[in-house]
Design an enzyme around this catalytic site. Structure first.
Site, short mmCIF file in Angstrom:
data_model
loop_
_atom_site.label_atom_id
_atom_site.label_comp_id
_atom_site.label_asym_id
_atom_site.label_seq_id
_atom_site.Cartn_x
_atom_site.Cartn_y
_atom_site.Cartn_z
N THR A 233 -38.42 83.84 32.98
CA THR A 233 -39.26 84.77 33.75
C THR A 233 -39.12 86.18 33.21
O THR A 233 -40.11 86.87 32.94
CB THR A 233 -38.87 84.72 35.24
OG1 THR A 233 -39.24 83.44 35.75
CG2 THR A 233 -39.55 85.81 36.05
N THR B 273 -24.83 95.06 29.99
CA THR B 273 -23.74 94.37 29.30
C THR B 273 -24.22 92.99 28.86
O THR B 273 -24.65 92.20 29.71
CB THR B 273 -22.53 94.21 30.25
OG1 THR B 273 -22.13 95.51 30.68
CG2 THR B 273 -21.38 93.51 29.56
N CYS C 191 -49.47 75.55 45.95
CA CYS C 191 -50.20 74.50 46.67
C CYS C 191 -49.77 74.43 48.12
O CYS C 191 -50.51 73.95 48.97
CB CYS C 191 -49.92 73.14 46.06
SG CYS C 191 -50.86 72.83 44.61
N1 PMP Z 1 -42.50 79.51 31.82
C1 PMP Z 1 -42.65 78.20 32.04
C2 PMP Z 1 -43.70 77.45 31.29
C3 PMP Z 1 -41.81 77.56 32.96
O1 PMP Z 1 -41.94 76.26 33.18
C4 PMP Z 1 -40.84 78.31 33.66
C5 PMP Z 1 -39.91 77.67 34.68
N2 PMP Z 1 -40.52 76.81 35.58
C6 PMP Z 1 -40.74 79.68 33.40
C7 PMP Z 1 -41.58 80.24 32.45
C8 PMP Z 1 -39.74 80.54 34.11
O2 PMP Z 1 -38.46 80.17 33.73
P1 PMP Z 1 -37.12 80.67 34.45
O3 PMP Z 1 -36.91 79.71 35.58
O4 PMP Z 1 -36.07 80.52 33.39
O5 PMP Z 1 -37.29 82.05 34.89
#
Ligand code: PMP
Length: 373
Positions: free
Chosen positions: A70, A234, A320
């Site tokens: 994310t 860090t 959903c």
């Molecule tokens: N991009 C995609 C295509 C994902 O499937 C996900 C997680 N479901 C994420 C980004 C986000 O990943 P994270 O949980 O590591 O923040």
């Protein structure tokens, strides 16, 4: 419990956990500190970053550690677009992008950028003719998902990179979170690529952003340079070490693992398609790790809850659950709103036990009898 949600999170590989513990115990100095403990940690971080870069076929200076995919997506999308803003504020994406990319794009839209979605076909692939029409001289970013998390639809990256080569202002960001360890990685022509090892038996709390050298990126977290000017704080050395281990294992064993998943997927597909009410939404060439389906006449959230009540973990796109909102990804690919409302996702890994699938199919049968109108 029957766990069929590896797309959301995977169990950690014991070797990954051991690598984390060893690094966390041995290196307690801050890698940003200028004393022997800090220098030792910094050297260990440099070794790990070199190893990760080697595994990806890139330069160590092109690796940025984040807290997960994310944050890697957020940094890539906002950072690339903001740095490129003098050249334009037009951005392209698709309906298959992850919520984290959408969130970053929403923020850019609110700040005045124009964001448009390139249509995808029934196979989930970007419509190249439409992309060609939509690209403009002021387009500064195309963000695509190499494998989307709802359907497992695969986006071929090379044709996109080829097309963009005629648009020097336009950066290509690839969200490879569901692609690493599942498909060969293509970085030619890619400006930034995000992923997180917790999707392939690594630990939670670390993500990686590859950012091609000399491509300008505006940092999103201020407050000091640290290990990289792009993400201050860090550095989480032991998490980086765990990421290296998970990546090494995923890439080394990729072919055998994918074969095992393919076998599990074929078994499930054949059994599920015996039900006239079942429609498989994942395209035929989707990654085998993701199997999206709809049971006609039953909302995805209802089916997921019925399975959860019996100890089965599958997933419905969170949006959903707000009544009336169908999955945008399934809608974009199948063009059928009712079907999108009924969709849910089974996801698999090489570790999914075969007997769990037999047990799942028995429970699925019970749920069908109970829920299909
Ligand atoms: N991009 C995609 C295509 C994902 O499937 C996900 C997680 N479901 C994420 C980004 C986000 O990943 P994270 O949980 O590591 O923040």
């Amino acid at each position: 419990m029957i766990y069929l949600d590896d797309t959301a999170n995977t169990p950690v590989d014991p070797a990954v956990l051991a690598a984390f513990c060893a690094a966390e115990t041995r290196y307690f100095g801050n890698p940003n500190a200028d004393h022997p403990a800090g220098q030792a940690a910094r050297a260990a971080l440099a070794r790990t970053t070199e190893a990760i870069a080697r595994l990806l076929g890139v330069q160590p200076g092109e690796i940025i550690y984040t807290s997960g995919a994310t944050e890697a997506n957020d940094l890539a999308v906002k950072g690339l677009a903001q740095a490129a803003a003098p050249a334009g504020r037009h951005i392209l994406t698709t309906a298959l992008s992850h919520a984290s990319v959408r969130g970053a794009l929403d923020a850019l839209r609110q700040a005045g950028d124009t964001v448009e979605r390139v249509p995808v076909g029934a196979d989930g692939k970007i419509d190249l003719a439409a992309l060609r029409r939509m690209l403009r001289a002021d387009t500064v970013l195309l963000s695509v998902c190499a494998v989307d998390s709802e359907l497992g639809a695969v986006q071929p990256i090379e044709p996109l990179a080829d097309l963009l080569s005629a648009y020097p202002n336009c950066r290509l960001h690839v969200d490879a979170t569901q692609a690493v360890g599942k498909l060969p990685l293509t970085l030619a022509g890619v400006d930034a690529m995000s992923f997180a090892p917790h999707k392939f038996n690594g630990l939670n709390g670390v993500g990686i952003l590859y950012k091609r050298s000399r491509v300008p990126l505006t940092p999103q977290i201020g407050g000091g340079a640290g290990a990289t000017p792009y993400r201050s704080g860090t550095p989480a050395l032991a998490l980086a070490v765990s990421a290296e281990k998970a990546l090494e294992l995923a890439l080394t064993h990729q072919a055998a693992r994918v074969r095992a998943v393919r076998e599990r997927n074929a078994l499930l597909r054949a059994a599920l398609l015996r039900y006239p009410a079942v429609r498989i939404n994942s395209p035929a060439d989707a990654v085998p790790h993701i199997l999206n389906l709809s049971v006609r006449g039953v909302k995805g959230t209802t089916f997921q809850r019925a399975l959860a009540d019996r100890g089965v973990c599958v997933s419905v796109r969170s949006a959903c659950s707000s009544d009336g909102a169908p999955s945008e990804a399934v809608l974009a690919v199948t063009g059928d709103r009712r079907n999108a409302l009924s969709s849910w996702r089974i996801s698999l890994s090489h570790l999914t036990p075969l007997p769990a699938l037999t047990e799942f199919l028995q429970i699925f049968d019970v749920c069908c009898k109970e829920l299909i109108p």
